[in-house]
Design an enzyme around this catalytic site. Sequence first.
Site, PDB file in Angstrom:
ATOM      1  N   SER A  42       0.834  -1.197   0.000  1.00 35.70           N
ATOM      2  CA  SER A  42       0.000   0.000   0.000  1.00 35.70           C
ATOM      3  C   SER A  42       0.873   1.252   0.000  1.00 35.70           C
ATOM      4  CB  SER A  42      -0.962  -0.055   1.183  1.00 35.70           C
ATOM      5  OG  SER A  42      -1.986   0.893   1.045  1.00 35.70           O
ATOM      6  N   ASP A 158      -5.903  -3.464  -2.238  1.00 31.71           N
ATOM      7  CA  ASP A 158      -4.868  -3.189  -1.243  1.00 31.71           C
ATOM      8  C   ASP A 158      -4.217  -4.456  -0.681  1.00 31.71           C
ATOM      9  OD1 ASP A 158      -3.580  -2.413   1.285  1.00 31.71           O
ATOM     10  OD2 ASP A 158      -4.584  -0.503   0.978  1.00 31.71           O
TER      11      ASP A 158
END
Length: 309
Positions: A42, A158
């Site tokens: 991320s 993510d």
Amino acid sequence: MKKPKKIGIALGSGSARGMSHIGVIKALEEMGVYPKIIAGCSVGALVGASYATDNLDKLEDWALSMTESKIRKFLSINFNATGFINAKNLQKLFEEAIGLKSTLFDDLSKEFAAVATDLSTGKEVWVQEGSVHDALWSSMAFPGLFPSVLRDNKWLVDGGLVNPVPVSLCRALGADQVIAVNLNADIINSYEVIESDDNDSVVEKKTANDDSNFWDKTKQGFQRALNLVSSDGSQVNEPKSVDVISNSVHIMSSHLTRSRLVGDPPDVLLQPRLKDVGLLQIYKAKDCIEEGYQSVMRMKDEIEFRLNS
């Protein structure tokens, strides 16, 4: 002659708290520690890619230039799968700031890979070839905020959903020693309900049996959540519904991180204290960078001992 060990760094997920990774890297380099292998998840992928392309200073300058009003301009009232963030505008800004649009993994000066999650299977995906730009947005496709990314016939989101601090990826890339940075260590106890007369705050302090005006308060809460943004940067608050999404994912990530670090412990674990930094509070970058730096300084002797033993 003994071959020098390859040092890797696993940069964890954590939204705006990820700017602390910059301070971590700067402090390590001051100590003479230069990771050659970088695994990012991320926001950790964003910082890692910037580091691997020698653009960390550019990312720092961009982060330090952000203000609350600038952040608000990226929010949009959008309740479909593409999320609350105007991703195209934010991507454009990142490109202007650090210029990774045409960068390929083969162009990098350091070994780098990013973690994403296959939305269909829930499996971990290691992205380490092709476009670095696409890899970043695959790893950063935070549910409810950024749109998922189609890559190799897979919808990716993510990486924090499966591997928030990618120690395993760092080792797979060839690291002999791994420094891991966990941004969610103190996240569990950081969301407290407090009393306030501010209309923009949730102000509940009630017992389980106190249901008076419950629906009125619920409707007021939704109304505040819908009052998201004005393109002219006028008075707008970070959406409460996004807080719910982000806090839920961060709590999950915190528990998942603990479990994974037990199974695959790093040689050095850094845990900056960032509980006061919210999801979109990039304007707190200065404090985050300083805390990242100090998290290394607090463990300086331990880091030197572990890396040299």
